[in-house]
Design a protein around this motif. Structure first.
Motif, PDB file in Angstrom:
ATOM      1  N   UNK A  43       0.830  -1.201   0.000  1.00 35.36           N
ATOM      2  CA  UNK A  43       0.000   0.000   0.000  1.00 35.36           C
ATOM      3  C   UNK A  43       0.865   1.250   0.000  1.00 35.36           C
ATOM      4  N   UNK A  44       0.245   2.369  -0.346  1.00 33.45           N
ATOM      5  CA  UNK A  44       0.953   3.634  -0.311  1.00 33.45           C
ATOM      6  C   UNK A  44       1.081   4.127   1.129  1.00 33.45           C
ATOM      7  N   UNK A  45       2.080   4.952   1.347  1.00 31.75           N
ATOM      8  CA  UNK A  45       2.247   5.558   2.655  1.00 31.75           C
ATOM      9  C   UNK A  45       1.068   6.492   2.937  1.00 31.75           C
ATOM     10  N   UNK A  46       0.563   6.443   4.157  1.00 26.23           N
ATOM     11  CA  UNK A  46      -0.587   7.267   4.502  1.00 26.23           C
ATOM     12  C   UNK A  46      -0.342   8.038   5.792  1.00 26.23           C
ATOM     13  N   UNK A  47      -1.041   9.148   5.911  1.00 25.11           N
ATOM     14  CA  UNK A  47      -0.978   9.955   7.124  1.00 25.11           C
ATOM     15  C   UNK A  47      -1.660   9.229   8.277  1.00 25.11           C
ATOM     16  N   UNK A  48      -1.068   9.324   9.479  1.00 24.30           N
ATOM     17  CA  UNK A  48      -1.676   8.712  10.660  1.00 24.30           C
ATOM     18  C   UNK A  48      -2.020   9.756  11.737  1.00 24.30           C
ATOM     19  N   UNK A  49      -1.054  10.634  12.055  1.00 19.63           N
ATOM     20  CA  UNK A  49      -1.281  11.599  13.128  1.00 19.63           C
ATOM     21  C   UNK A  49      -0.327  12.777  12.961  1.00 19.63           C
ATOM     22  N   UNK A  50      -0.724  13.930  13.484  1.00 21.13           N
ATOM     23  CA  UNK A  50       0.132  15.116  13.428  1.00 21.13           C
ATOM     24  C   UNK A  50      -0.080  15.968  14.664  1.00 21.13           C
ATOM     25  N   UNK A  51       0.916  16.802  14.935  1.00 27.62           N
ATOM     26  CA  UNK A  51       0.870  17.661  16.102  1.00 27.62           C
ATOM     27  C   UNK A  51       1.469  19.015  15.732  1.00 27.62           C
ATOM     28  N   UNK A  52       0.873  20.069  16.247  1.00 30.30           N
ATOM     29  CA  UNK A  52       1.362  21.413  15.952  1.00 30.30           C
ATOM     30  C   UNK A  52       2.692  21.693  16.643  1.00 30.30           C
ATOM     31  N   UNK A  53       3.289  22.822  16.304  1.00 32.61           N
ATOM     32  CA  UNK A  53       4.604  23.167  16.836  1.00 32.61           C
ATOM     33  C   UNK A  53       4.613  23.192  18.370  1.00 32.61           C
ATOM     34  N   UNK A  54       3.577  23.741  18.966  1.00 27.63           N
ATOM     35  CA  UNK A  54       3.518  23.852  20.427  1.00 27.63           C
ATOM     36  C   UNK A  54       2.993  22.587  21.097  1.00 27.63           C
ATOM     37  N   UNK A  55       2.372  21.730  20.304  1.00 30.37           N
ATOM     38  CA  UNK A  55       1.757  20.526  20.857  1.00 30.37           C
ATOM     39  C   UNK A  55       0.301  20.709  21.237  1.00 30.37           C
ATOM     40  N   UNK A  56      -0.235  21.890  21.024  1.00 33.13           N
ATOM     41  CA  UNK A  56      -1.603  22.175  21.459  1.00 33.13           C
ATOM     42  C   UNK A  56      -2.651  21.535  20.552  1.00 33.13           C
ATOM     43  N   UNK A  57      -2.351  21.371  19.286  1.00 36.22           N
ATOM     44  CA  UNK A  57      -3.314  20.837  18.321  1.00 36.22           C
ATOM     45  C   UNK A  57      -2.865  19.467  17.820  1.00 36.22           C
ATOM     46  N   UNK A  58      -3.814  18.542  17.779  1.00 40.22           N
ATOM     47  CA  UNK A  58      -3.542  17.177  17.319  1.00 40.22           C
ATOM     48  C   UNK A  58      -4.480  16.848  16.165  1.00 40.22           C
ATOM     49  N   UNK A  59      -4.017  16.004  15.269  1.00 34.19           N
ATOM     50  CA  UNK A  59      -4.806  15.600  14.115  1.00 34.19           C
ATOM     51  C   UNK A  59      -4.601  14.096  13.914  1.00 34.19           C
ATOM     52  N   UNK A  60      -5.684  13.394  13.583  1.00 37.82           N
ATOM     53  CA  UNK A  60      -5.601  11.941  13.409  1.00 37.82           C
ATOM     54  C   UNK A  60      -6.426  11.500  12.208  1.00 37.82           C
TER      55      UNK A  60
END
Length: 122
Positions: A43-60
């Motif tokens: 499979x292709x590489x996929x996004x799993x999770x991310x975090x902002x520079x300060x750590x305040x915002x998370x994405x999944x």
């Protein structure tokens, strides 16, 4: 050139947990949002999770919400991925990268570390 070194993968039974770490070289780590990506066999590489520079915002990605938690320690140039309630479909090589959070989350660097293998048995 920033180097990214991932670690913490392994073989775990379904329902188990793992904590991945990614250490970045250089002194600009805190200036970048960071993310984890994964690539399953065939499979292709996929996004799993991310975090902002300060750590305040998370994405999944929807498939890991409620099970994975991303965090970072800017003093240690390290981003973590705590993975709980693992499923066989989480089996993949996991990579970290700096990310662009504007619009679709995508990697900023055009190269990758060696990744860390996560294998979840049923």
């Amino acid at each position: 050139q920033v180097q990214l070194v991932e670690s913490g993968g392994g073989l775990v039974q379904a329902g188990g947990s793992l904590r991945l770490s990614c250490v970045a070289s250089g002194n600009t780590f805190s200036s970048y949002a960071m993310g984890w990506f994964r690539q399953a066999p065939g499979k292709e590489r996929e996004f799993a999770a991310a975090i902002s520079q300060s750590g305040a915002a998370h994405y999944y990605v929807d498939s890991v919400k409620g099970r994975f938690t991303i965090s970072r320690d800017n003093a240690k140039n390290t981003v973590y991925l705590q993975m709980n309630s693992l499923k066989p479909e989480d089996t993949a090589v996991y990579y970290c990268n700096a990310v662009n959070l504007i619009g679709r989350i995508r990697p900023l660097l055009d190269y990758w570390g060696q990744g860390t293998q996560v294998t979840v048995s049923s």
